[in-house]
Every structure is written in structure tokens, then in C-alpha cells.
Scaffold this active site. Structure first.
Site, PDB file in Angstrom:
ATOM      1  N   CYS A  80      -1.659  -7.590  -0.757  1.00  0.00           N
ATOM      2  CA  CYS A  80      -2.024  -6.563  -0.088  1.00  0.00           C
ATOM      3  C   CYS A  80      -3.415  -5.860  -0.520  1.00  0.00           C
ATOM      4  O   CYS A  80      -3.936  -4.911   0.162  1.00  0.00           O
ATOM      5  CB  CYS A  80      -1.126  -5.338  -0.116  1.00  0.00           C
ATOM      6  SG  CYS A  80       0.372  -6.204   0.202  1.00  0.00           S
ATOM      7  N   HIS A 126      -4.503   3.732  -0.495  1.00  0.00           N
ATOM      8  CA  HIS A 126      -3.556   2.428  -0.181  1.00  0.00           C
ATOM      9  C   HIS A 126      -2.344   3.097   0.432  1.00  0.00           C
ATOM     10  O   HIS A 126      -1.867   2.550   1.313  1.00  0.00           O
ATOM     11  CB  HIS A 126      -3.466   1.971  -1.494  1.00  0.00           C
ATOM     12  CG  HIS A 126      -2.740   0.703  -1.116  1.00  0.00           C
ATOM     13  ND1 HIS A 126      -2.963  -0.484  -0.406  1.00  0.00           N
ATOM     14  CD2 HIS A 126      -1.405  -0.196  -1.736  1.00  0.00           C
ATOM     15  CE1 HIS A 126      -2.123  -1.643  -0.348  1.00  0.00           C
ATOM     16  NE2 HIS A 126      -1.089  -1.210  -1.371  1.00  0.00           N
ATOM     17  N   GLU A 149      -0.659   5.415  -7.579  1.00  0.00           N
ATOM     18  CA  GLU A 149      -1.829   5.623  -7.105  1.00  0.00           C
ATOM     19  C   GLU A 149      -2.587   7.070  -7.318  1.00  0.00           C
ATOM     20  O   GLU A 149      -3.816   7.181  -7.738  1.00  0.00           O
ATOM     21  CB  GLU A 149      -1.898   5.359  -5.335  1.00  0.00           C
ATOM     22  CG  GLU A 149      -3.257   5.614  -4.788  1.00  0.00           C
ATOM     23  CD  GLU A 149      -3.304   4.879  -3.663  1.00  0.00           C
ATOM     24  OE1 GLU A 149      -2.331   4.668  -2.845  1.00  0.00           O
ATOM     25  OE2 GLU A 149      -4.480   5.025  -2.993  1.00  0.00           O
ATOM     26  N   LYS A 170      -1.682   4.162   6.643  1.00  0.00           N
ATOM     27  CA  LYS A 170      -0.629   3.375   6.718  1.00  0.00           C
ATOM     28  C   LYS A 170       0.496   4.426   7.583  1.00  0.00           C
ATOM     29  O   LYS A 170       1.374   3.886   8.086  1.00  0.00           O
ATOM     30  CB  LYS A 170      -0.075   2.803   5.633  1.00  0.00           C
ATOM     31  CG  LYS A 170      -0.965   1.712   4.898  1.00  0.00           C
ATOM     32  CD  LYS A 170      -0.334   0.918   3.780  1.00  0.00           C
ATOM     33  CE  LYS A 170      -1.210  -0.118   3.189  1.00  0.00           C
ATOM     34  NZ  LYS A 170      -2.472   0.400   2.412  1.00  0.00           N
ATOM     35  N   HIS A 218       2.189  -1.192   7.149  1.00  0.00           N
ATOM     36  CA  HIS A 218       1.414  -1.886   6.190  1.00  0.00           C
ATOM     37  C   HIS A 218       1.318  -3.206   6.582  1.00  0.00           C
ATOM     38  O   HIS A 218       2.162  -4.123   6.978  1.00  0.00           O
ATOM     39  CB  HIS A 218       2.311  -1.750   5.093  1.00  0.00           C
ATOM     40  CG  HIS A 218       1.477  -2.459   3.867  1.00  0.00           C
ATOM     41  ND1 HIS A 218       0.180  -2.961   3.766  1.00  0.00           N
ATOM     42  CD2 HIS A 218       1.761  -2.470   2.564  1.00  0.00           C
ATOM     43  CE1 HIS A 218      -0.319  -3.252   2.753  1.00  0.00           C
ATOM     44  NE2 HIS A 218       0.984  -2.927   1.900  1.00  0.00           N
ATOM     45  N   PHE A 275       0.759  -6.765  -4.465  1.00  0.00           N
ATOM     46  CA  PHE A 275       2.001  -7.199  -5.627  1.00  0.00           C
ATOM     47  C   PHE A 275       1.152  -8.528  -6.150  1.00  0.00           C
ATOM     48  O   PHE A 275       0.563  -9.050  -5.722  1.00  0.00           O
ATOM     49  CB  PHE A 275       3.107  -7.845  -4.382  1.00  0.00           C
ATOM     50  CG  PHE A 275       3.834  -6.998  -3.958  1.00  0.00           C
ATOM     51  CD1 PHE A 275       4.227  -5.828  -4.608  1.00  0.00           C
ATOM     52  CD2 PHE A 275       4.836  -7.420  -2.809  1.00  0.00           C
ATOM     53  CE1 PHE A 275       4.965  -4.853  -3.871  1.00  0.00           C
ATOM     54  CE2 PHE A 275       5.675  -6.373  -2.196  1.00  0.00           C
ATOM     55  CZ  PHE A 275       5.835  -5.319  -2.763  1.00  0.00           C
TER      56      PHE A 275
END
Lengths: 83, 402
Positions: B154, B289, B300, B321, B326, B390
């Protein structure tokens, strides 16, 4: 099976397959060249799969590389199907 | 320090086709999520591609080809019918597109065909490979400089921008077309993300919400045209914004979970500020994010507290998002495009669905109407856009207004 394969049938299949693969319908004819139709090696590999499924005819890499026109392909398939 | 001038942007997202529909839709608080997923329902590949081009491209490439066509036209590199002359030698124009997975639809369709004893397409490999979108964009526009795909889950879209910026600064290119794309709305992805508890079971995208329960799967693509700022000015291009810097880090903590206190991601933010030569106090907006997973939003917040300190309390933050879901490897590029347009419009668009912010996340949320950005005499506004993937990948892009 090979006795059932007529030249007309093969030509129809090749033309309709090439249209399905993205060639312009207006430009398609037995004498059209693959270059003019923007048909490349990947298209011919796909065409080979369709032909193999329909007529159990295997078109090998080198045979396919020599083909220049729609007619060339039809002739090769008819010839192989008769063997 | 060489800045990268952004001279064109393009996007295809669940909010519609085009960067304008993305920004105006988000600023108006519209959501592109339907039935718990963010599909690009308005996208018809044959609007920009011939029938043959469309069938020779995985959906991930179709999306990014459309976005790149929009971006290059806006940059003035191409005219309306796709013709026109590149402003630099084609060998001096790079292409870098990120993707989390690659041609996931092509992969699963061909695998299913194979298991049924049907032939695998000769197009399977070129359409499923993760660098496919990069090659397709370069081929379509005749870009002959350095090109490669970027794969960091991502963070891939943001990493593509960072890589392009580095190529530009290193003198390897005069311009570079960067972006991200993803079309991974397949059952294997739904099952896989679902099995790891990453997806929202309620189908709601609620970043920073006290009841957030995971992300909503989406697809999309975005592209930015970057040129050396001096060269862009020389040729009289309209400059939409600047990529002023980037920074990246690796958590080396866990296969999927972020460093809980955000320290891993904070190093990417601090490196980006340092790379851009921007002080933490000069950040005017944070495009988070903000996935809506319990772990991401907490880490975050921690990362931003470490990197910005007390200034975080005065810095509006929001997550796109909330409106799109996402889109994995595309998200960093889509969010960069939206952030550039937010800076140009001097507003911070809102986080949707945030009726109950998590009290443990001490942030200045944008809720409801867009928030006007702080106006500082003598300089244009600055924004951060973060992306975490990830595998422990963290990247932060520093964007500047004009």
C-alpha cells in the site's frame, strides 16, 4: 475429424477470431496482411489456441512466424487438418 | 535542490473518471463506496483505448492508461487526439508506476481456466506481471527513459513518486511519469484480506472513528507528470504544485502490523521533511494514510506526534480513504493527486463518516466542510501525504502549493 474441415469453415473461423482479437472488421479479408491488420505474434499465439481447440491442429512457433496473410494461415490450417 | 514540478495529474477512482471528479467529489463530501466496496463504476476502458488495446491490458493497466492520458494532456505533452510532441527527448523521460499486486484479475482468471483444463492465454504473463502497468504507460506515450515498477504493497503509489523524484534529482531524467494503480477486487483478495481481519466487516470506511473496524477494498489509478522545475518554467508549463521531498523507512517489526507506537513510520516523515528542507512547524495539512484499521490509525497518530510534536494539534488531517476505500498500491498516488489539488484550492477536504472520532487519537480532524488552509505570508502551503504498506514499508511525500 479432418474430413469435416472445409476451407470455408477455416476461413470463417480465422476471420471471426481475428476480429474478436481486435482487428478492424473493415480491413479483414483473406488477402489482408497481418502487418496491415496490426496482428502480431501474441495475436497469432491466441489464434493458434482457438484453432487447436476447434480442429485439434497444433500450429508450431516457426510455422506461425512465416505467415504473412490471412490466406497463409487458412492454407496452413487446412493442410494440417488434412494430415 | 531540484524540485519536481507537477505539470499534469490524472485519476480514475470510485468518485469518477478524472482528477477533477476526484477532488470536487471528495471536497463535497461524496463517497464512491457502494455496497461496501470502492469500484470505479464510471470507468469504460474503451473511452480511451481501442478494443484491441483494452483486451491487451489488465484492468490495473486500463485504469492507469486512462489516468496517464489525462495527465499528459494536462501537462501539454499531448493534444486532445493523443498526438503532439514530447517536450523532452523521449530517452530522457522516465516511467515509474507502483502496484501492490499487479494483474490480479488476469492471474485469477487464467488460473481458473487452467484448473478447468482450458488454455492459459499468451497474454497472461504480460498482463499479470507487476511491472506491466509501467510498460504499458511507456509504450502508449513513447517514453524511452528509465522505467520500472515499484512494489511495496500500500506504499507503492507513494514510492513510485519518491523513486521518480530521486531519478529527477540524480539527473537520470528530465521528466518522469509516476503513479500507482490497482485492480484487485477479486474473491481471492477479499478472502485473503478478510482472513487477516483487515477488511471492515460492516463495509464502512471510517478512518479515525472510535468504531472503525478495517478498510474497504477499492480500485483505481492516478498519475502525475513530474518535470524539473527549472525546465518546466523554461518551457512555460503551468505548474500545479511541487513534489518537494520524500522519505521512507522500514519497520522491521512484523509481517503486517505497524510498529505500535508509530516510531517506524515517524522516521519516514522526519526523513521526508529533512529531504524537502521543510520544518515541522511549516506543515499546513496532512493527507493521512488513514485506512480505518484499528492498528494503522493508532500507529499513524503516534508517528505524527513524534514527527510534528506540538504542531500536530494545529495541523488539519484527513483521510481520502473515507470517501474511496483503500486502493492498495494506487492509494498513495491518488492521495498525492488529491493533495496537490487541495493545496491549489487552499483547503483540507474532510474525513467522511467521522461522527465519533476515537478519543485516543488526538488529532485536528476535518469534519463536514473543507477547512481553509492556514495562510502564511511569503510562502505557499505545504502538505504531507503518508503511505504505509504490509511488509513494513513507510513512505511520506512532501507536496508544495504554488
Amino acid at each position: 475429424m479432418s474430413t469435416a474441415v472445409t476451407r470455408d469453415d477455416v476461413e470463417k473461423l480465422v476471420l471471426s477470431s481475428l476480429e474478436e482479437l481486435g482487428a478492424e472488421a473493415d480491413a479483414l479479408s483473406p488477402t489482408a496482411t497481418f502487418e496491415d491488420l496490426d496482428v502480431d505474434s501474441l495475436d497469432l499465439a491466441e489464434l493458434s489456441q482457438i484453432v487447436e481447440e476447434k480442429y485439434a491442429v497444433k500450429l508450431q512457433g516457426e510455422d506461425v512466424a512465416k505467415l504473412r496473410t490471412v490466406e497463409d494461415a487458412v492454407n496452413l490450417i487446412v493442410e494440417r487438418a488434412a494430415q | 535542490m531540484i524540485n519536481a514540478a507537477i505539470t499534469g495529474v490524472g485519476a480514475v477512482t470510485p468518485l469518477g473518471v478524472g482528477a477533477d471528479s476526484l477532488f470536487t467529489g471528495w471536497a463535497a463530501g461524496r463517497s464512491g463506496i457502494v455496497n461496501g466496496e470502492g469500484a470505479c463504476r464510471d470507468f469504460d476502458p474503451t473511452d480511451v483505448l481501442t478494443r484491441k488495446e483494452a483486451r491487451r491490458a489488465d484492468r490495473s493497466s486500463q485504469l492507469v492508461l486512462a489516468a496517464s492520458t489525462e495527465a499528459l494532456a494536462q501537462a501539454g505533452w499531448t493534444d486532445a487526439d493523443g498526438g503532439g510532441e514530447l517536450p523532452y527527448a523521449s530517452e530522457r523521460i522516465g516511467t515509474v508506476i507502483g502496484s501492490g499486486i499487479g494483474g490480479f484479475i488476469t492471474l485469477t482468471e487464467n488460473h481458473a481456466a487452467m484448473l478447468q483444463g482450458k488454455p492459459v492465454s499468451p497474454l497472461a504473463i504480460p498482463l499479470l506481471m507487476a511491472n506491466g502497468p509501467t510498460g504499458q504507460v511507456a509504450l502508449r506515450h513513447g517514453l524511452r527513459g528509465p522505467s520500472y515498477g515499484v512494489v511495496s504493497a500500500c506504499a507503492a503509489g507513494a514510492d513510485a513518486i519518491a523513486a521518480g523524484l530521486r531519478d529527477l534529482r540524480a539527473g537520470a531524467v528530465d521528466a518522469v511519469v509516476v503513479g500507482g494503480t490497482e485492480a484487485a477486487m477479486v474473491d481471492l483478495a477479499r478472502a485473503g484480506f478478510g482472513a487477516m481481519d483487515a477488511l471492515s466487516t460492516t463495509g464502512q470506511s471510517r478512518p479515525f472513528h472510535v468504531e472503525r473496524d478495517g478498510f474497504v477494498l477499492a480500485e483505481g489509478a492516478a498519475v502525475l507528470v513530474l518535470e524539473r522545475e527549472d525546465r518546466a518554467r523554461e518551457r512555460g508549463a503551468e505548474i500545479l504544485g511541487l513534489v518537494r521531498g520524500s522519505g521512507s523507512s522500514q519497520d522491521a517489526h512484523h509481517l503486517t502490523a505497524p510498529t505500535p507506537d508509530g516510531s517506524g513510520a515517524s522516521r519516514a516523515v522526519l526523513a521526508a521533511l529533512d529531504n524537502a528542507g521543510v520544518a515541522a512547524e511549516d506543515v499546513d495539512y496532512i493527507n493521512a494514510h488513514g485506512t480505518g484499521t484499528p492498528l494503522n490509525d493508532r500507529a499513524e497518530t503516534g508517528a505524527m506526534q513524534i514527527a510534528l510534536g506540538a504542531h500536530l494539534q494545529q495541523t488539519p488531517i484527513s483521510s481520502l480513504k473515507s470517501a474511496l476505500g483503500h486502493s492498495l498500491g494506487a492509494s498513495g498516488a491518488i492521495e498525492a493527486v488529491a493533495t496537490v489539488l487541495a493545496l491549489a484550492n487552499r483547503v483540507a477536504p474532510p474525513t467522511l463518516n467521522l461522527d465519533q472520532p476515537d478519543p485516543e487519537l488526538d488529532l485536528l480532524h476535518v469534519i463536514g466542510e473543507p477547512m481553509p488552509l492556514r495562510d502564511t505570508a511569503g510562502r505557499a502551503p505545504v502538505a504531507l501525504s503518508t503511505s504505509f504498506g504490509f511488509g513494513g514499508h513507510n513512505t511520506c511525500i512532501v507536496l508544495g502549493g504554488i
